[in-house]
Design a protein around this motif. Structure first.
Motif, PDB file in Angstrom:
ATOM      1  N   GLU A  64     -34.305  15.153 -63.606  1.00 33.27           N
ATOM      2  CA  GLU A  64     -33.632  14.380 -62.436  1.00 33.27           C
ATOM      3  C   GLU A  64     -32.338  15.348 -61.785  1.00 33.27           C
ATOM      4  N   VAL A  65     -31.658  15.929 -62.632  1.00 38.28           N
ATOM      5  CA  VAL A  65     -30.421  16.528 -62.037  1.00 38.28           C
ATOM      6  C   VAL A  65     -30.634  17.458 -61.326  1.00 38.28           C
ATOM      7  N   LEU A  66     -31.928  18.294 -61.808  1.00 44.74           N
ATOM      8  CA  LEU A  66     -32.359  19.546 -61.232  1.00 44.74           C
ATOM      9  C   LEU A  66     -32.450  19.702 -59.730  1.00 44.74           C
ATOM     10  N   PHE A  67     -32.955  18.348 -59.322  1.00 45.39           N
ATOM     11  CA  PHE A  67     -33.328  17.942 -57.718  1.00 45.39           C
ATOM     12  C   PHE A  67     -32.132  17.756 -56.942  1.00 45.39           C
ATOM     13  N   ASN A  68     -31.191  17.120 -57.737  1.00 43.51           N
ATOM     14  CA  ASN A  68     -29.833  16.741 -57.358  1.00 43.51           C
ATOM     15  C   ASN A  68     -29.105  18.019 -57.063  1.00 43.51           C
ATOM     16  N   VAL A  69     -29.201  18.983 -57.871  1.00 43.83           N
ATOM     17  CA  VAL A  69     -28.309  20.393 -57.797  1.00 43.83           C
ATOM     18  C   VAL A  69     -28.854  20.974 -56.531  1.00 43.83           C
ATOM     19  N   SER A  70     -30.346  21.038 -56.676  1.00 44.75           N
ATOM     20  CA  SER A  70     -31.108  22.028 -55.362  1.00 44.75           C
ATOM     21  C   SER A  70     -30.796  21.187 -53.939  1.00 44.75           C
ATOM     22  N   GLY A  71     -30.738  19.888 -54.050  1.00 44.25           N
ATOM     23  CA  GLY A  71     -30.562  19.138 -52.947  1.00 44.25           C
ATOM     24  C   GLY A  71     -29.302  19.255 -52.298  1.00 44.25           C
ATOM     25  N   MET A  72     -28.344  19.362 -53.149  1.00 43.08           N
ATOM     26  CA  MET A  72     -26.805  19.324 -52.537  1.00 43.08           C
ATOM     27  C   MET A  72     -26.617  20.939 -52.316  1.00 43.08           C
ATOM     28  N   ARG A  73     -27.755  21.695 -52.575  1.00 49.57           N
ATOM     29  CA  ARG A  73     -27.471  23.091 -52.231  1.00 49.57           C
ATOM     30  C   ARG A  73     -26.287  23.858 -53.067  1.00 49.57           C
ATOM     31  N   LEU A  74     -26.173  23.440 -54.462  1.00 47.03           N
ATOM     32  CA  LEU A  74     -25.238  23.896 -55.225  1.00 47.03           C
ATOM     33  C   LEU A  74     -25.732  25.189 -55.953  1.00 47.03           C
ATOM     34  N   PRO A  75     -24.997  26.399 -55.809  1.00 44.79           N
ATOM     35  CA  PRO A  75     -25.508  27.508 -56.462  1.00 44.79           C
ATOM     36  C   PRO A  75     -25.313  27.781 -57.820  1.00 44.79           C
ATOM     37  N   VAL A  76     -25.883  26.919 -58.671  1.00 41.48           N
ATOM     38  CA  VAL A  76     -25.373  26.885 -60.196  1.00 41.48           C
ATOM     39  C   VAL A  76     -26.579  27.886 -60.953  1.00 41.48           C
ATOM     40  N   VAL A  77     -26.200  28.676 -61.816  1.00 38.64           N
ATOM     41  CA  VAL A  77     -27.082  29.499 -62.488  1.00 38.64           C
ATOM     42  C   VAL A  77     -27.114  29.004 -64.052  1.00 38.64           C
ATOM     43  N   MET A  78     -28.440  29.088 -64.369  1.00 39.39           N
ATOM     44  CA  MET A  78     -28.850  28.576 -65.792  1.00 39.39           C
ATOM     45  C   MET A  78     -29.729  29.510 -66.578  1.00 39.39           C
ATOM     46  N   THR A  79     -29.467  29.895 -67.629  1.00 36.41           N
ATOM     47  CA  THR A  79     -30.376  30.737 -68.451  1.00 36.41           C
ATOM     48  C   THR A  79     -31.273  29.669 -69.153  1.00 36.41           C
TER      49      THR A  79
ATOM     50  N   LYS B 226     -25.494  36.200 -57.578  1.00 33.42           N
ATOM     51  CA  LYS B 226     -25.439  36.910 -56.075  1.00 33.42           C
ATOM     52  C   LYS B 226     -26.350  36.371 -55.329  1.00 33.42           C
ATOM     53  N   ILE B 227     -27.584  36.203 -55.783  1.00 31.43           N
ATOM     54  CA  ILE B 227     -28.646  35.495 -54.941  1.00 31.43           C
ATOM     55  C   ILE B 227     -28.226  34.000 -54.634  1.00 31.43           C
ATOM     56  N   ALA B 228     -27.838  33.211 -55.713  1.00 32.48           N
ATOM     57  CA  ALA B 228     -27.373  31.898 -55.509  1.00 32.48           C
ATOM     58  C   ALA B 228     -26.439  31.671 -54.513  1.00 32.48           C
ATOM     59  N   GLU B 229     -25.423  32.497 -54.526  1.00 33.55           N
ATOM     60  CA  GLU B 229     -24.193  32.030 -53.757  1.00 33.55           C
ATOM     61  C   GLU B 229     -24.071  32.624 -52.253  1.00 33.55           C
ATOM     62  N   ASP B 230     -25.156  33.229 -51.970  1.00 33.83           N
ATOM     63  CA  ASP B 230     -25.136  33.856 -50.781  1.00 33.83           C
ATOM     64  C   ASP B 230     -25.246  32.708 -49.516  1.00 33.83           C
ATOM     65  N   PRO B 231     -24.418  32.613 -48.689  1.00 30.63           N
ATOM     66  CA  PRO B 231     -24.172  31.637 -47.864  1.00 30.63           C
ATOM     67  C   PRO B 231     -25.599  31.210 -47.396  1.00 30.63           C
ATOM     68  N   ASP B 232     -26.312  32.240 -46.985  1.00 32.53           N
ATOM     69  CA  ASP B 232     -27.641  32.055 -46.555  1.00 32.53           C
ATOM     70  C   ASP B 232     -28.789  31.204 -47.324  1.00 32.53           C
ATOM     71  N   ILE B 233     -28.259  31.339 -48.663  1.00 38.95           N
ATOM     72  CA  ILE B 233     -29.541  31.010 -49.654  1.00 38.95           C
ATOM     73  C   ILE B 233     -28.900  29.568 -50.293  1.00 38.95           C
ATOM     74  N   LEU B 234     -27.662  29.574 -50.943  1.00 33.41           N
ATOM     75  CA  LEU B 234     -27.139  28.432 -51.491  1.00 33.41           C
ATOM     76  C   LEU B 234     -28.262  27.718 -52.461  1.00 33.41           C
ATOM     77  N   LEU B 235     -28.936  28.262 -53.449  1.00 29.94           N
ATOM     78  CA  LEU B 235     -29.820  27.512 -54.232  1.00 29.94           C
ATOM     79  C   LEU B 235     -29.450  27.691 -55.570  1.00 29.94           C
ATOM     80  N   PRO B 236     -29.812  27.057 -56.425  1.00 27.18           N
ATOM     81  CA  PRO B 236     -29.515  27.137 -57.806  1.00 27.18           C
ATOM     82  C   PRO B 236     -30.647  28.070 -58.492  1.00 27.18           C
ATOM     83  N   VAL B 237     -30.414  28.867 -59.593  1.00 29.98           N
ATOM     84  CA  VAL B 237     -31.320  29.815 -59.998  1.00 29.98           C
ATOM     85  C   VAL B 237     -31.461  29.470 -61.456  1.00 29.98           C
ATOM     86  N   MET B 238     -32.697  29.763 -61.996  1.00 28.61           N
ATOM     87  CA  MET B 238     -32.965  29.605 -63.497  1.00 28.61           C
ATOM     88  C   MET B 238     -33.420  30.953 -63.788  1.00 28.61           C
ATOM     89  N   THR B 239     -32.731  31.839 -64.676  1.00 25.67           N
ATOM     90  CA  THR B 239     -33.224  33.064 -65.290  1.00 25.67           C
ATOM     91  C   THR B 239     -33.788  32.459 -66.530  1.00 25.67           C
TER      92      THR B 239
END
Lengths: 291, 404
Positions: free
Chosen positions: B99-114, B161-174
């Motif tokens: 549920e939180v995964l949607f919340n993070v991406s919806g608020m455009r928070l560039p969290v990185v998670m392995t 670098k990808i997540a925090e780009d101002p044009d992207i602002l999406l969370p990333v799973m590696t």
């Protein structure tokens, strides 16, 4: 004191949430960040692209506002910005006592420097008045309705302030939106104390409880005056201050004002239930030394 | 793959995959880490805890939460407050975060998670497959899959670098295969702090929770505006296609290591048969290709590095001239009898002029070993398709009939 909740929100006339939020912000001042979960407060104050919040505000999910607040605190600490900024998580009784319980417990156990304000309107009002862990004995809700064999909710309220105090919180208080000065003073005390602090605000809901929109404050005061909702403060787990009630009113006076207790006055055996509710008030008088 | 192994040797150390990841996270200078331990992710967060205990990550708070749900929730708050935020999890922990995964991406928070990829219950199983992260494909997170420990380490810096780009602002799973990569000791070059500082600028979001400039995050959106939020997320994913390539190229320029951007290829130029896969299995496939190529079989590998965004164009460019394409999946959509890579690839070809048969195999579930022979058998099946067309579109591999 400046009101930081802009007027024009979409709350009902006589809405307890709006009062609770307003008093909380009056106490905290402009330098604060608020987290609130899914619920009436969120829906009525943040219809995109509008917002009633004149301070930074973030929506959490229904069950995680204490965890989101933990992260904000960690961020400010890490970045050396944890000066005067107050972090406040506000949640309804569902988000606090029920679905959010684990997140609240975790945050208090970890000892984050934040204040949790529970706005307790004693049921899930945003979804249509369903029973919560804070619904009082014998109240009728849509999932604990009074019926031919039922007197409504058969369990007493979960004692959340005691649970929080047991986590080692340095400051826990109960208050009521019927007593604005009391609430503002207690929220201010809470945000000024370092560590995880808790204010549990009793907040009558005009829609869910069934009373006229002009009576919110009156109903709130009556809960205190009948001793069904005692106002007290705890420091490090010990009760340090209690608001005395000189001449407690009978609980009938409080119950009569609300549709959710109507069955107690119309149904056979209702008077027995009222006696049990009076016993709960008497117990509070004894336990908290209200007289 | 472009790497100068000879030159790298002098800087290599033999460490566990989890250590390499933790060390990479440290080099990325996170401000807030929040995680809950779960096998096989545990070593990553233990290493990070030790770094914190030894004062090796300055200006960083580790929030030791009571659940994965709260781990990601804490990062909602920290990221919104402007802190570079990191977590790691796997399997049930990732499912608990759903549920939180949607919340993070919806608020455009560039969290990185392995993600240390692991099977999901029931039955309980701690070993590797990719069902956990694949099950989160529609949550709005970028998903990258790594081939080996060096790649997952380097991918960590690329992800921020990808997540925090101002044009992207999406969370990333590696994503790294649990145990196979998380617990293996391999020679790797650990990320150099100074080079990472040059590669990855500080996280300074335009908007954050700031009393001096109050903003409302996560407002209530009615039917009048909700669609546009979704559209903008999709648009950011589209932009991420290029950003993922750029992040890999820039990384190569500075560090001299490259594993592909959206995809990578091995022996595909003249290949009749192309095997598609994600994660550590591509190493095994390369060995099989070497062996089969020596025998004249024209087989190649398409490694998919980015599963979200799904690189349709890059994939089509590689497979358009093949005679048969085989997607290998460590996951299944139960009820469709297909793995995700197969479904997505097949689906992407419909309405195009590319007419290549695609078949799928579901392999390695719950950590079942994938020996060279299994891959060889799959290539044999592909040859049959080449000669006489598809008979079975998608199937399980190496089923033990005696257990059914």
């Amino acid at each position: 004191m400046k009101s930081l909740l802009a007027p024009g929100h979409r709350g009902c006339a006589g809405c307890c949430d709006a009062m609770a939020a307003k008093f909380t912000l009056m106490a905290a001042g402009e330098d604060c960040i608020v987290v609130s979960p899914t619920g009436c407060l969120e829906v009525m104050t943040t219809p995109y692209p509008e917002s009633s919040w004149e301070i930074p505000w973030i929506h959490s999910l229904f069950e995680n506002n204490a965890a989101v607040a933990s992260g904000i605190e960690a961020a400010l600490k890490a970045k050396g910005e944890m000066g005067k900024t107050k972090i406040i998580a506000m949640g309804g009784d569902g988000a606090t006592l029920d679905i959010g319980m684990r997140s609240v417990s975790g945050a208090f156990e970890r000892g984050h420097d934040f204040t949790f304000v529970c706005i307790d309107n004693e049921a899930y009002m945003n979804t249509g008045v369903q029973r919560s862990g804070a619904t009082p004995f014998a109240a009728s809700t849509t999932t604990s309705p009074a019926g031919t064999v039922s007197f409504g909710n058969i369990r007493p309220k979960k004692n959340m302030p005691a649970i929080i105090a047991a986590h080692g919180s340095p400051y826990v208080a109960t208050t009521s939106i019927g007593y604005p000065k009391d609430m503002i003073r207690k929220v201010k005390a809470a945000v000024d104390v370092e560590g995880p602090t808790y204010v549990h605000a009793h907040a009558p809901c005009t829609t869910g409880w069934g009373f006229d929109t002009s009576k919110t404050v009156e109903v709130a005061k009556m809960a205190v005056e009948t001793c069904l909702w005692p106002l007290y403060e705890m420091e490090d787990g010990e009760i340090t201050k209690v608001k005395k009630v000189k001449n407690p009113k009978p609980v009938e006076d409080y119950l009569k004002m609300q549709r959710r207790f109507k069955h107690l006055f119309t149904k056979e055996g209702g008077d027995e239930m009222i006696k049990k509710i009076q016993a709960l008030a008497d117990e509070n008088i004894e336990k908290f030394g209200l007289q | 793959m472009r790497r100068d192994y000879e030159n790298e040797k002098k800087d290599m150390v033999v460490v566990e995959g989890s250590y390499a990841v933790a060390s990479a996270v440290k080099a990325c200078r996170p401000n807030v880490i929040s995680a809950y331990p779960i096998t096989p992710q545990t070593h990553i967060v233990e290493e990070l805890s030790q770094f914190i205990a030894d004062g090796e990550i300055p200006n960083c708070e580790y929030v030791m939460v009571e659940s994965e749900f709260s781990a990601l929730s804490a990062l909602v708050g920290s990221s919104a407050a402007g802190a570079r935020s990191y977590s790691a999890t796997t399997s049930q922990g990732l499912e608990l975060m759903h549920e939180v995964l949607f919340n993070v991406s919806g608020m455009r928070l560039p969290v990185v998670m392995t993600i240390a990829n692991r099977a999901v219950s029931a039955p309980i199983n701690i070993w590797n497959d990719q069902q956990d992260s694949i099950s989160q494909r529609d949550t709005g997170w970028i998903q990258l899959y790594a081939e080996d420990t060096q790649e997952i380490s380097d991918m960590t810096a690329q992800a921020f670098k990808i997540a925090e780009d101002p044009d992207i602002l999406l969370p990333v799973m590696t994503c790294m295969d649990g145990f196979i990569l998380s617990h293996v000791y391999e020679p790797v070059v650990l990320l150099d702090d100074d080079l990472v500082a040059e590669y990855l600028p500080p996280f300074e979001p335009e908007l954050k929770l700031d009393p001096k400039n109050p903003k409302t995050f996560g407002a209530f959106a009615d039917p009048n505006s909700y669609t546009e939020f979704r559209y903008l997320q999709q648009q950011a994913m589209d932009k991420a296609l290029k950003k993922i390539e750029d992040a890999a190229d820039e990384f190569y320029d500075l560090f001299g290591r490259y594993y592909g951007g959206l995809i990578d290829t091995y022996e595909t130029d003249d290949a009749d048969i192309i095997l598609m896969a994600m994660g550590s299995i591509v190493g095994t496939i390369k060995d099989v290709i070497d062996k089969l190529r020596a025998n004249g079989v024209k087989v190649g590998l398409l490694k998919v590095r980015s599963f979200r965004p799904f690189p349709v164009e890059a994939i089509h460019n590689v497979i358009k001239d093949a005679k048969v394409v085989v997607a290998l999946d460590k996951n299944i959509s139960i009820g469709l009898n297909e793995g995700a890579l197969f479904t997505e690839t097949k689906g992407s070809l419909y309405n195009t002029k590319i007419d290549v048969p695609v078949i799928g195999f579901m392999i390695g579930q719950g950590g079942r070993d994938i020996p060279v022979e299994t891959i060889e058998n799959i290539v044999d099946e592909a040859k049959k398709v080449m000669d006489s067309g598809i008979t079975v579109e998608s199937q399980f591999t190496d089923l033990k009939e005696e257990l059914l």
